[in-house]
Design an enzyme around this catalytic site. Structure first.
Site, PDB file in Angstrom:
ATOM      1  N   HIS A  93       0.746  -1.041   0.140  1.00  6.53           N
ATOM      2  CA  HIS A  93       0.093  -0.004   0.139  1.00  6.53           C
ATOM      3  C   HIS A  93       0.898   1.259  -0.065  1.00  6.53           C
ATOM      4  O   HIS A  93       1.660   1.709   1.052  1.00  6.53           O
ATOM      5  CB  HIS A  93      -0.986  -0.081   1.060  1.00  6.53           C
ATOM      6  CG  HIS A  93      -1.646  -1.089   1.782  1.00  6.53           C
ATOM      7  ND1 HIS A  93      -2.854  -1.634   0.787  1.00  6.53           N
ATOM      8  CD2 HIS A  93      -1.450  -2.087   2.589  1.00  6.53           C
ATOM      9  CE1 HIS A  93      -3.311  -2.728   1.328  1.00  6.53           C
ATOM     10  NE2 HIS A  93      -2.329  -2.926   2.533  1.00  6.53           N
ATOM     11  N   LYS A 146      14.934   7.184  17.098  1.00  3.11           N
ATOM     12  CA  LYS A 146      16.543   7.516  17.094  1.00  3.11           C
ATOM     13  C   LYS A 146      17.035   7.217  18.511  1.00  3.11           C
ATOM     14  O   LYS A 146      16.606   7.916  19.624  1.00  3.11           O
ATOM     15  CB  LYS A 146      16.866   8.807  16.636  1.00  3.11           C
ATOM     16  CG  LYS A 146      18.306   9.047  16.225  1.00  3.11           C
ATOM     17  CD  LYS A 146      18.636  10.448  15.802  1.00  3.11           C
ATOM     18  CE  LYS A 146      20.049  10.564  15.521  1.00  3.11           C
ATOM     19  NZ  LYS A 146      20.384  12.116  15.027  1.00  3.11           N
TER      20      LYS A 146
END
Length: 221
Positions: free
Chosen positions: A121, A214
Protein backbone atom coordinates in the site's frame (compact mmCIF):
# COMPACT_ATOMS: atom_id res chain seq x y z
CA UNK A 1 34.94 -5.89 6.11
CA UNK A 2 31.92 -5.45 8.38
CA UNK A 3 30.36 -8.92 8.55
CA UNK A 4 26.97 -7.69 9.75
CA UNK A 5 26.50 -5.73 6.53
CA UNK A 6 27.40 -8.52 4.14
CA UNK A 7 25.00 -10.31 1.84
CA UNK A 8 25.78 -13.58 3.58
CA UNK A 9 24.67 -12.16 6.94
CA UNK A 10 21.54 -10.41 5.69
CA UNK A 11 19.97 -12.90 3.29
CA UNK A 12 19.21 -16.52 2.51
CA UNK A 13 19.96 -16.54 -1.20
CA UNK A 14 17.87 -19.65 -1.82
CA UNK A 15 14.84 -17.34 -1.88
CA UNK A 16 15.68 -15.19 -4.91
CA UNK A 17 16.40 -15.60 -8.60
CA UNK A 18 19.05 -12.92 -8.08
CA UNK A 19 21.28 -15.37 -6.18
CA UNK A 20 23.92 -15.54 -8.99
CA UNK A 21 24.21 -11.75 -8.96
CA UNK A 22 24.29 -11.33 -5.19
CA UNK A 23 26.68 -14.21 -4.55
CA UNK A 24 29.28 -12.37 -6.59
CA UNK A 25 29.15 -9.33 -4.28
CA UNK A 26 30.28 -8.77 -0.71
CA UNK A 27 27.93 -5.94 0.27
CA UNK A 28 24.38 -5.72 -1.10
CA UNK A 29 24.64 -2.21 -2.52
CA UNK A 30 27.36 -3.45 -4.87
CA UNK A 31 24.62 -5.28 -6.81
CA UNK A 32 22.44 -2.21 -7.44
CA UNK A 33 24.24 -0.96 -10.59
CA UNK A 34 24.16 -4.51 -12.00
CA UNK A 35 20.42 -5.22 -11.76
CA UNK A 36 19.64 -3.93 -15.27
CA UNK A 37 22.11 -6.18 -17.07
CA UNK A 38 21.33 -9.17 -14.85
CA UNK A 39 17.63 -9.07 -15.74
CA UNK A 40 18.45 -8.81 -19.44
CA UNK A 41 20.62 -11.92 -19.12
CA UNK A 42 18.21 -13.90 -16.96
CA UNK A 43 14.95 -13.11 -18.73
CA UNK A 44 15.55 -15.05 -21.97
CA UNK A 45 16.60 -18.14 -19.98
CA UNK A 46 13.37 -18.40 -17.97
CA UNK A 47 11.31 -21.54 -18.76
CA UNK A 48 8.71 -20.85 -21.44
CA UNK A 49 6.17 -23.10 -19.73
CA UNK A 50 6.26 -20.87 -16.64
CA UNK A 51 6.94 -17.36 -17.99
CA UNK A 52 5.72 -15.29 -20.89
CA UNK A 53 7.19 -12.14 -22.36
CA UNK A 54 4.82 -9.19 -22.22
CA UNK A 55 6.47 -6.28 -23.93
CA UNK A 56 10.13 -5.43 -24.42
CA UNK A 57 12.32 -7.06 -21.75
CA UNK A 58 9.37 -7.85 -19.49
CA UNK A 59 8.96 -11.44 -18.31
CA UNK A 60 5.96 -12.31 -16.15
CA UNK A 61 5.17 -15.68 -14.63
CA UNK A 62 1.97 -17.19 -16.02
CA UNK A 63 0.72 -17.78 -12.47
CA UNK A 64 1.24 -14.13 -11.46
CA UNK A 65 -1.89 -12.03 -11.03
CA UNK A 66 -1.56 -8.72 -12.85
CA UNK A 67 -4.52 -6.50 -12.09
CA UNK A 68 -5.62 -3.76 -14.52
CA UNK A 69 -4.60 -0.11 -14.35
CA UNK A 70 -0.90 -0.48 -13.58
CA UNK A 71 2.31 0.30 -15.48
CA UNK A 72 5.22 -2.09 -15.93
CA UNK A 73 8.40 -1.04 -17.75
CA UNK A 74 11.33 -3.25 -18.62
CA UNK A 75 13.65 -4.69 -17.86
CA UNK A 76 11.51 -6.49 -15.34
CA UNK A 77 10.85 -10.01 -14.08
CA UNK A 78 7.79 -10.84 -11.98
CA UNK A 79 7.78 -14.25 -10.35
CA UNK A 80 5.14 -16.95 -9.85
CA UNK A 81 2.06 -16.35 -7.69
CA UNK A 82 2.95 -12.66 -7.29
CA UNK A 83 0.23 -9.99 -7.32
CA UNK A 84 0.67 -6.62 -9.01
CA UNK A 85 -2.36 -4.64 -7.89
CA UNK A 86 -4.13 -1.63 -9.47
CA UNK A 87 -2.15 1.59 -9.57
CA UNK A 88 1.26 -0.07 -9.23
CA UNK A 89 4.06 1.74 -11.09
CA UNK A 90 7.06 -0.44 -11.94
CA UNK A 91 9.65 1.81 -13.59
CA UNK A 92 12.08 -0.89 -14.69
CA UNK A 93 15.15 -2.72 -13.36
CA UNK A 94 12.84 -4.66 -11.07
CA UNK A 95 13.35 -8.32 -10.16
CA UNK A 96 10.30 -9.39 -8.16
CA UNK A 97 10.23 -12.85 -6.60
CA UNK A 98 7.62 -15.51 -5.93
CA UNK A 99 4.50 -14.93 -3.78
CA UNK A 100 5.13 -11.17 -3.56
CA UNK A 101 2.60 -8.35 -3.33
CA UNK A 102 3.19 -5.09 -5.21
CA UNK A 103 0.24 -3.08 -4.04
CA UNK A 104 -1.93 -0.17 -5.03
CA UNK A 105 -0.03 3.04 -5.73
CA UNK A 106 3.28 1.31 -5.00
CA UNK A 107 6.28 2.37 -7.08
CA UNK A 108 9.36 0.22 -7.76
CA UNK A 109 12.61 1.27 -9.43
CA UNK A 110 15.93 -0.62 -9.59
CA UNK A 111 15.07 -3.18 -6.96
CA UNK A 112 15.39 -6.81 -5.98
CA UNK A 113 12.45 -8.20 -4.03
CA UNK A 114 13.11 -11.65 -2.60
CA UNK A 115 10.30 -14.20 -2.42
CA UNK A 116 7.29 -13.43 -0.18
CA UNK A 117 8.03 -9.70 0.02
CA UNK A 118 5.02 -7.43 0.53
CA UNK A 119 4.93 -3.75 -0.40
CA UNK A 120 1.15 -3.61 -0.49
CA UNK A 121 0.00 0.00 0.00
CA UNK A 122 1.39 3.38 -1.11
CA UNK A 123 5.07 2.40 -0.92
CA UNK A 124 8.06 3.79 -2.81
CA UNK A 125 10.97 1.36 -3.12
CA UNK A 126 13.90 2.59 -5.16
CA UNK A 127 17.51 1.40 -5.48
CA UNK A 128 16.83 -1.11 -2.74
CA UNK A 129 16.93 -4.80 -1.88
CA UNK A 130 14.23 -6.40 0.28
CA UNK A 131 14.95 -9.81 1.77
CA UNK A 132 12.78 -12.91 2.16
CA UNK A 133 9.44 -12.18 3.86
CA UNK A 134 10.26 -8.49 4.31
CA UNK A 135 7.18 -6.31 4.68
CA UNK A 136 6.72 -2.55 4.41
CA UNK A 137 3.62 -1.14 6.06
CA UNK A 138 1.27 1.26 4.34
CA UNK A 139 2.92 4.53 3.34
CA UNK A 140 6.46 3.49 4.28
CA UNK A 141 9.07 4.50 1.72
CA UNK A 142 12.74 4.38 0.87
CA UNK A 143 14.53 7.67 0.26
CA UNK A 144 17.24 6.91 -2.26
CA UNK A 145 19.12 10.18 -2.77
CA UNK A 146 20.58 12.64 -0.28
CA UNK A 147 19.27 16.19 -0.21
CA UNK A 148 22.76 17.50 -1.01
CA UNK A 149 23.13 14.99 -3.90
CA UNK A 150 26.42 13.71 -2.47
CA UNK A 151 27.50 10.07 -2.66
CA UNK A 152 25.89 7.78 -0.09
CA UNK A 153 27.97 6.61 2.87
CA UNK A 154 26.83 3.64 4.97
CA UNK A 155 26.98 4.57 8.67
CA UNK A 156 27.77 1.60 10.92
CA UNK A 157 30.68 0.75 13.25
CA UNK A 158 32.72 2.60 10.67
CA UNK A 159 31.65 4.66 7.69
CA UNK A 160 31.70 2.80 4.38
CA UNK A 161 31.78 4.93 1.22
CA UNK A 162 29.71 3.34 -1.55
CA UNK A 163 30.64 5.46 -4.54
CA UNK A 164 26.95 5.52 -5.44
CA UNK A 165 24.67 8.54 -5.60
CA UNK A 166 21.49 6.51 -5.21
CA UNK A 167 20.93 3.87 -2.54
CA UNK A 168 17.62 3.40 -0.80
CA UNK A 169 17.40 0.72 1.87
CA UNK A 170 18.60 -2.84 2.33
CA UNK A 171 16.18 -4.97 4.37
CA UNK A 172 17.35 -8.34 5.62
CA UNK A 173 15.09 -11.39 5.75
CA UNK A 174 11.92 -11.07 7.85
CA UNK A 175 12.19 -7.32 8.41
CA UNK A 176 8.95 -5.57 9.35
CA UNK A 177 8.70 -1.82 8.68
CA UNK A 178 5.82 0.05 10.31
CA UNK A 179 3.40 2.31 8.49
CA UNK A 180 4.49 5.76 7.28
CA UNK A 181 8.16 5.20 8.06
CA UNK A 182 10.99 6.74 6.03
CA UNK A 183 14.14 4.74 5.41
CA UNK A 184 16.82 7.30 4.61
CA UNK A 185 19.53 6.79 1.95
CA UNK A 186 21.87 3.94 2.82
CA UNK A 187 19.76 2.42 5.59
CA UNK A 188 20.67 -1.21 6.34
CA UNK A 189 18.27 -3.22 8.53
CA UNK A 190 19.41 -6.61 9.78
CA UNK A 191 17.43 -9.83 9.71
CA UNK A 192 14.36 -10.12 11.87
CA UNK A 193 14.11 -6.45 12.84
CA UNK A 194 10.94 -4.51 13.53
CA UNK A 195 10.68 -0.79 12.86
CA UNK A 196 7.97 1.14 14.71
CA UNK A 197 5.44 3.12 12.64
CA UNK A 198 6.27 6.71 11.63
CA UNK A 199 10.00 6.16 12.19
CA UNK A 200 12.80 7.98 10.37
CA UNK A 201 15.61 5.45 10.10
CA UNK A 202 19.22 6.07 9.15
CA UNK A 203 22.35 3.92 9.25
CA UNK A 204 22.61 0.29 10.33
CA UNK A 205 20.16 -1.53 12.61
CA UNK A 206 21.56 -4.83 14.02
CA UNK A 207 19.61 -8.02 13.39
CA UNK A 208 16.75 -9.05 15.71
CA UNK A 209 16.29 -5.51 17.00
CA UNK A 210 13.28 -3.28 17.57
CA UNK A 211 13.73 0.27 16.29
CA UNK A 212 11.50 2.47 18.44
CA UNK A 213 13.07 5.84 17.64
CA UNK A 214 16.50 7.37 17.13
CA UNK A 215 18.68 6.33 20.08
CA UNK A 216 16.13 3.79 21.29
CA UNK A 217 16.90 0.44 19.69
CA UNK A 218 16.42 -2.70 21.78
CA UNK A 219 17.15 -6.38 21.14
CA UNK A 220 14.24 -8.75 20.77
CA UNK A 221 13.85 -11.16 23.66
Amino acid sequence: MLKQLTIQQLFDLSHTAAAPLLSGCTYPWEALPKIHDFILQLGPTLPADQYEQRGENIWIAKSAVIYPNNYIAGPCIIGPETQVRPGAFIRGNALVGTHCVVGNSTELKNVILFDNVEVPHYNYVGDSILGFHAHMGAGSITSNIKSDRQLVVIHAEENLPTGLKKIGAILGDYVEVGCNSVLNPGTIIGRGCTVYPTSSVRGFIPENSIYKEKGNIVKKV
